[in-house]
Write a protein that holds these residues in place. Structure first.
Motif, PDB file in Angstrom:
ATOM      1  N   GLY A  53       0.805  -1.215   0.000  1.00 46.26           N
ATOM      2  CA  GLY A  53       0.000   0.000   0.000  1.00 46.26           C
ATOM      3  C   GLY A  53       0.840   1.268   0.000  1.00 46.26           C
ATOM      4  O   GLY A  53       0.357   2.343  -0.372  1.00 46.26           O
ATOM      5  N   ASP A  56       3.185   3.753  -3.967  1.00 49.51           N
ATOM      6  CA  ASP A  56       3.084   5.081  -4.581  1.00 49.51           C
ATOM      7  C   ASP A  56       3.465   6.177  -3.594  1.00 49.51           C
ATOM      8  O   ASP A  56       4.118   7.166  -3.966  1.00 49.51           O
ATOM      9  CB  ASP A  56       1.660   5.322  -5.092  1.00 49.51           C
ATOM     10  CG  ASP A  56       1.320   4.455  -6.288  1.00 49.51           C
ATOM     11  OD1 ASP A  56       2.255   3.960  -6.946  1.00 49.51           O
ATOM     12  OD2 ASP A  56       0.121   4.261  -6.566  1.00 49.51           O
ATOM     13  N   THR A  83      -5.763   5.033   4.658  1.00 53.96           N
ATOM     14  CA  THR A  83      -6.179   4.916   3.261  1.00 53.96           C
ATOM     15  C   THR A  83      -5.254   3.977   2.499  1.00 53.96           C
ATOM     16  O   THR A  83      -5.698   3.118   1.729  1.00 53.96           O
ATOM     17  CB  THR A  83      -6.193   6.302   2.578  1.00 53.96           C
ATOM     18  OG1 THR A  83      -7.128   7.147   3.250  1.00 53.96           O
ATOM     19  CG2 THR A  83      -6.563   6.184   1.111  1.00 53.96           C
ATOM     20  N   PHE A  84      -3.947   4.113   2.739  1.00 54.42           N
ATOM     21  CA  PHE A  84      -2.989   3.270   2.022  1.00 54.42           C
ATOM     22  C   PHE A  84      -2.923   1.870   2.610  1.00 54.42           C
ATOM     23  O   PHE A  84      -2.659   0.904   1.878  1.00 54.42           O
ATOM     24  CB  PHE A  84      -1.623   3.953   1.991  1.00 54.42           C
ATOM     25  CG  PHE A  84      -1.585   5.117   1.042  1.00 54.42           C
ATOM     26  CD1 PHE A  84      -1.348   4.913  -0.309  1.00 54.42           C
ATOM     27  CD2 PHE A  84      -1.831   6.413   1.483  1.00 54.42           C
ATOM     28  CE1 PHE A  84      -1.337   5.978  -1.207  1.00 54.42           C
ATOM     29  CE2 PHE A  84      -1.819   7.486   0.592  1.00 54.42           C
ATOM     30  CZ  PHE A  84      -1.572   7.271  -0.753  1.00 54.42           C
ATOM     31  N   TYR A  85      -3.159   1.720   3.920  1.00 57.80           N
ATOM     32  CA  TYR A  85      -3.307   0.384   4.503  1.00 57.80           C
ATOM     33  C   TYR A  85      -4.422  -0.363   3.771  1.00 57.80           C
ATOM     34  O   TYR A  85      -4.259  -1.494   3.329  1.00 57.80           O
ATOM     35  CB  TYR A  85      -3.678   0.475   5.980  1.00 57.80           C
ATOM     36  CG  TYR A  85      -2.538   0.607   6.953  1.00 57.80           C
ATOM     37  CD1 TYR A  85      -1.206   0.555   6.565  1.00 57.80           C
ATOM     38  CD2 TYR A  85      -2.808   0.775   8.312  1.00 57.80           C
ATOM     39  CE1 TYR A  85      -0.181   0.674   7.472  1.00 57.80           C
ATOM     40  CE2 TYR A  85      -1.792   0.899   9.241  1.00 57.80           C
ATOM     41  CZ  TYR A  85      -0.480   0.847   8.820  1.00 57.80           C
ATOM     42  OH  TYR A  85       0.530   0.965   9.743  1.00 57.80           O
ATOM     43  N   ARG A  86      -5.583   0.297   3.670  1.00 56.94           N
ATOM     44  CA  ARG A  86      -6.762  -0.328   3.059  1.00 56.94           C
ATOM     45  C   ARG A  86      -6.482  -0.672   1.588  1.00 56.94           C
ATOM     46  O   ARG A  86      -6.836  -1.757   1.117  1.00 56.94           O
ATOM     47  CB  ARG A  86      -7.969   0.603   3.176  1.00 56.94           C
ATOM     48  CG  ARG A  86      -9.256   0.013   2.613  1.00 56.94           C
ATOM     49  CD  ARG A  86     -10.415   0.965   2.749  1.00 56.94           C
ATOM     50  NE  ARG A  86     -10.876   1.104   4.130  1.00 56.94           N
ATOM     51  CZ  ARG A  86     -10.687   2.171   4.897  1.00 56.94           C
ATOM     52  NH1 ARG A  86     -10.032   3.225   4.409  1.00 56.94           N
ATOM     53  NH2 ARG A  86     -11.142   2.211   6.129  1.00 56.94           N
ATOM     54  N   ARG A  87      -5.843   0.243   0.888  1.00 54.55           N
ATOM     55  CA  ARG A  87      -5.529   0.003  -0.522  1.00 54.55           C
ATOM     56  C   ARG A  87      -4.628  -1.219  -0.674  1.00 54.55           C
ATOM     57  O   ARG A  87      -4.847  -2.065  -1.554  1.00 54.55           O
ATOM     58  CB  ARG A  87      -4.860   1.235  -1.113  1.00 54.55           C
ATOM     59  CG  ARG A  87      -4.346   1.054  -2.537  1.00 54.55           C
ATOM     60  CD  ARG A  87      -3.717   2.334  -3.051  1.00 54.55           C
ATOM     61  NE  ARG A  87      -3.082   2.144  -4.339  1.00 54.55           N
ATOM     62  CZ  ARG A  87      -2.494   3.120  -5.014  1.00 54.55           C
ATOM     63  NH1 ARG A  87      -2.471   4.347  -4.530  1.00 54.55           N
ATOM     64  NH2 ARG A  87      -1.930   2.886  -6.183  1.00 54.55           N
ATOM     65  N   GLY A  88      -3.619  -1.317   0.164  1.00 48.42           N
ATOM     66  CA  GLY A  88      -2.711  -2.453   0.083  1.00 48.42           C
ATOM     67  C   GLY A  88      -3.408  -3.766   0.353  1.00 48.42           C
ATOM     68  O   GLY A  88      -3.185  -4.769  -0.348  1.00 48.42           O
ATOM     69  N   ASN A  90      -6.578  -4.398  -0.054  1.00 47.83           N
ATOM     70  CA  ASN A  90      -7.450  -4.677  -1.206  1.00 47.83           C
ATOM     71  C   ASN A  90      -6.668  -5.361  -2.320  1.00 47.83           C
ATOM     72  O   ASN A  90      -7.148  -6.308  -2.952  1.00 47.83           O
ATOM     73  CB  ASN A  90      -8.060  -3.377  -1.741  1.00 47.83           C
ATOM     74  CG  ASN A  90      -9.129  -2.798  -0.838  1.00 47.83           C
ATOM     75  OD1 ASN A  90      -9.645  -3.478   0.059  1.00 47.83           O
ATOM     76  ND2 ASN A  90      -9.455  -1.531  -1.038  1.00 47.83           N
ATOM     77  N   GLU A  91      -5.456  -4.875  -2.576  1.00 48.43           N
ATOM     78  CA  GLU A  91      -4.643  -5.445  -3.649  1.00 48.43           C
ATOM     79  C   GLU A  91      -4.199  -6.865  -3.301  1.00 48.43           C
ATOM     80  O   GLU A  91      -4.155  -7.746  -4.171  1.00 48.43           O
ATOM     81  CB  GLU A  91      -3.441  -4.546  -3.928  1.00 48.43           C
ATOM     82  CG  GLU A  91      -3.833  -3.200  -4.541  1.00 48.43           C
ATOM     83  CD  GLU A  91      -2.644  -2.296  -4.777  1.00 48.43           C
ATOM     84  OE1 GLU A  91      -1.511  -2.663  -4.421  1.00 48.43           O
ATOM     85  OE2 GLU A  91      -2.858  -1.186  -5.328  1.00 48.43           O
ATOM     86  N   TYR A 124     -12.063   2.413  10.349  1.00 46.74           N
ATOM     87  CA  TYR A 124     -11.160   1.489   9.668  1.00 46.74           C
ATOM     88  C   TYR A 124     -11.178   0.124  10.356  1.00 46.74           C
ATOM     89  O   TYR A 124     -11.277  -0.922   9.692  1.00 46.74           O
ATOM     90  CB  TYR A 124      -9.737   2.056   9.664  1.00 46.74           C
ATOM     91  CG  TYR A 124      -8.681   1.063   9.223  1.00 46.74           C
ATOM     92  CD1 TYR A 124      -8.387   0.881   7.882  1.00 46.74           C
ATOM     93  CD2 TYR A 124      -7.992   0.297  10.166  1.00 46.74           C
ATOM     94  CE1 TYR A 124      -7.432  -0.040   7.474  1.00 46.74           C
ATOM     95  CE2 TYR A 124      -7.037  -0.630   9.770  1.00 46.74           C
ATOM     96  CZ  TYR A 124      -6.762  -0.794   8.429  1.00 46.74           C
ATOM     97  OH  TYR A 124      -5.827  -1.722   8.038  1.00 46.74           O
TER      98      TYR A 124
END
Length: 278
Positions: A53, A56, A83-88, A90-91, A124
């Protein structure tokens, strides 16, 4: 970003680079203590990608005026970090739902340890609890977890994460008194691996090229590398953190992990070479 200050410069390691190193450690962890063969590859991918995450976000570091240093994963503002924890996660879930379950549990533990509180954090944690419950239900239908499986895999991720962090946060050859406080009493949780007989795995630099770990956690000699940049304060003052970081050559710290004099020891020898900045 993982940062430490050394001799007028900030040694900076990207989070995903650190995660890839953790994945290498997981790959060679003692086989009799690794996950069941069926889910092993999923666990290794999760360990390697648990910090993806940040990919970027780490392309351009930010300056923390309050600390007079670059923001690191420790003090980065909570809301964008979530936000980036969640994005990572998800990926990771798109690749392996079990891996997302493992990473989500890992970040929940880190948040609990940090003691941070805010409405966004509460939301979160609720969202991730729902994610984990959903994945549990899906796995029950397709591939139920064995007793203790998730608990063990979480310990494996925690240890490999910690060992990779230790290398990123340590100057090779540094004195025991300079050891980061997180690791002063060994790697927390490692005493739960059966081969340690209840002892936390300890790290100690023997010289500027050798680190011993006791007890020895790996199956064989391994070679890994860690990419980093040493960004000088002077360059940051003249150019700003973003440009100074971009123009600093990337180095590759090559690490060979071998057994020490005793079967419970592992030695880590390091050397550093420059790469062209990318």
């Amino acid at each position: 970003m993982i940062c430490r200050e050394q001799d007028g410069a900030f040694v900076m390691v990207k989070q995903h680079e650190h995660g890839l190193l953790a994945g290498e450690f997981a790959k060679w962890f003692k086989e009799e203590h690794t996950p069941a063969e069926g889910r092993r590859e999923e666990v290794l991918r999760a360990v390697s990608n648990h910090d993806r995450g940040w990919i970027d976000l780490d392309e351009t570091p930010f300056w923390n005026d309050a600390e007079d240093a670059p923001y690191s994963f420790i003090d980065f503002p909570v809301v964008p970090k979530l936000t980036f924890y969640r994005r990572g996660i998800n990926e990771v879930e798109a690749d392996t739902p079990y891996g997302a379950l493992l990473c989500s549990s890992h970040f929940e533990r880190l948040i609990e340890v940090s003691g941070e509180e805010c409405p966004e954090l509460t939301r979160y944690l609720q969202d991730e609890a729902e994610r984990r419950a959903r994945i549990h239900r899906e796995l029950e239908q397709s591939w139920p977890l064995e007793e203790g499986e998730l608990y063990y895999d979480a310990r494996l991720l925690q240890f490999c994460d910690d060992l990779s962090l230790f290398l990123a946060l340590s100057e090779p050859g540094s004195a025991e008194s300079e050891k980061h406080p997180w690791f002063a009493d060994g790697f927390s949780g490692s005493e739960e691996f059966s081969f340690t007989s209840g002892r936390a795995i300890q790290a100690e630099w023997q010289d500027n090229a050798t680190l011993t770990l006791t007890p020895f956690p790996f199956t064989k000699e391994i070679e890994v590398s860690l990419k980093l940049r040493r960004v000088s304060r002077k360059d940051i003052e003249h150019k700003g953190i973003a440009l100074a970081y971009k123009e600093t050559p990337e180095e590759e710290c090559r690490i060979t992990v071998i057994s020490g004099a005793g079967e419970d020891d592992v030695q880590v020898k390091t050397s550093t070479g420059e790469r062209t900045a990318g």
